[in-house]
Design an enzyme around this catalytic site. Sequence first.
Site, PDB file in Angstrom:
ATOM      1  CB  ALA A 138      49.508  88.361  12.762  1.00  0.00           C
ATOM      2  CG  ASP A 193      54.560  87.836  12.915  1.00  0.00           C
ATOM      3  OD1 ASP A 193      53.516  88.546  13.492  1.00  0.00           O
ATOM      4  OD2 ASP A 193      54.845  87.852  11.641  1.00  0.00           O
ATOM      5  CD1 TRP A 215      52.401  87.699   5.104  1.00  0.00           C
ATOM      6  CD2 TRP A 215      53.777  88.680   6.583  1.00  0.00           C
ATOM      7  NE1 TRP A 215      52.195  88.975   5.088  1.00  0.00           N
ATOM      8  CE2 TRP A 215      53.063  89.850   5.811  1.00  0.00           C
ATOM      9  CE3 TRP A 215      54.519  89.196   7.594  1.00  0.00           C
ATOM     10  CZ2 TRP A 215      53.002  90.973   6.098  1.00  0.00           C
ATOM     11  CZ3 TRP A 215      54.784  90.585   7.801  1.00  0.00           C
ATOM     12  CH2 TRP A 215      53.961  91.425   7.030  1.00  0.00           C
ATOM     13  CE  LYS A 267      45.796  89.924   9.179  1.00  0.00           C
ATOM     14  NZ  LYS A 267      47.091  90.568   8.886  1.00  0.00           N
TER      15      LYS A 267
END
Length: 394
Positions: A210, A208, A127, A243
């Site tokens: 997400a 991470d 990202w 999300k």
Amino acid sequence: MLGNLKSQPADKILALMTKFKEDPRIQKVDLGVGVYKNAEGVTPVMRAVKAAERRLVEEQTSKSYVGLPGDPAFADAMIDLVLGDSVQRDRIAAIATPGGTGAVRQAFELVKMANPDARVFVSNPTWPNHVSILKFLGIPTIEYRYFDTESRAVDFEGMLEDLADAKAGDVVLLHGCCHNPTGANLNITQWQSVIDLINEKGLIAMVDIAYQGFGNGLDEDAEATRLVASSVKEVLIAASCSKNFGVYRERTGLLMAISDDAELTPIVQQNLNYLNRQNYSFPPDHGARVVTMILTDPELRADWAAELEEIRLGMLELRQQLADELQKLSGSDRFGFIAEHRGMFSQIGTTPDKVEQLRADNGIYMVGDSRMNIAGLNKDTVPLLAKAIVDAGI
């Protein structure tokens, strides 16, 4: 003073959004921005979120600040969602943050405070904001191979070779599930090999996560993160609710820091609280309160999990439809990886010139590295994308 400022490079994804809005063509497809959209092109408010917000309006008696780390009930609920019972709770310090980005930023800040000499190893690609924040903070960043553009799968041998150059105290940043931007993920055996290397070399793991619930299911998507948390002495975990709860604009995230010894947890918590104070004092609470209500109410949680599963299965159907359509038009199985990838994204592995050709000729917008948001499609636009890809010779 202000005259000394220099122009900053435009965010590529935000610039792409602007181009899409300005494009007058009716038949255009936005596969750039990383936001879930339903078949009508809308990012919906989930049913459980609406129900929790209605209840919150009626029950909430104050808008006063929460504590520096945020509401402890939010931390407990999210730790349970992400980690289950894989780690003793007294080893975990946690703070609420403005979204997953805030959690990532605070994690990097903590790394810099704890070990100014640490380097952070990030996947190539990753990202973009990972690298941008690390650069802004002046933290040395080392890329490790991750995505094989030929097979569109994980370059696992290259990954291990590059991570072998890490030194004790360095940080390895990993995507817990649904790798962004590629959609290609490690299997659990490969995760174990990475964990073994981390432990062998005395590294710090940072995860991470997400997109929990967008790949193979809520618990399945957390499996790797739980394995890391239970196997590595020190772990940082940045979790986002944007999300899987659809609360993008509420900026709801959590940073967890797992210590090897529960006796260290109080001082780690003090430092996390300090970081919050320096950056934004008290974290936002509305989204966190809504998420907490959903996760702690059996009825709301069941409805949320059911809707999330509908979203997940819908994206898998789009993946399979696109892979099938490409196979039919190209006469080749080379696009089968799209059905194997997980999450919102797949990187189809082509050049920026070809991506620009898709935009110019067909009004199809994706990021220059060929990352496309599967959730930007519907059953009617999948054939358009497949034909455009084949016509462009990708």
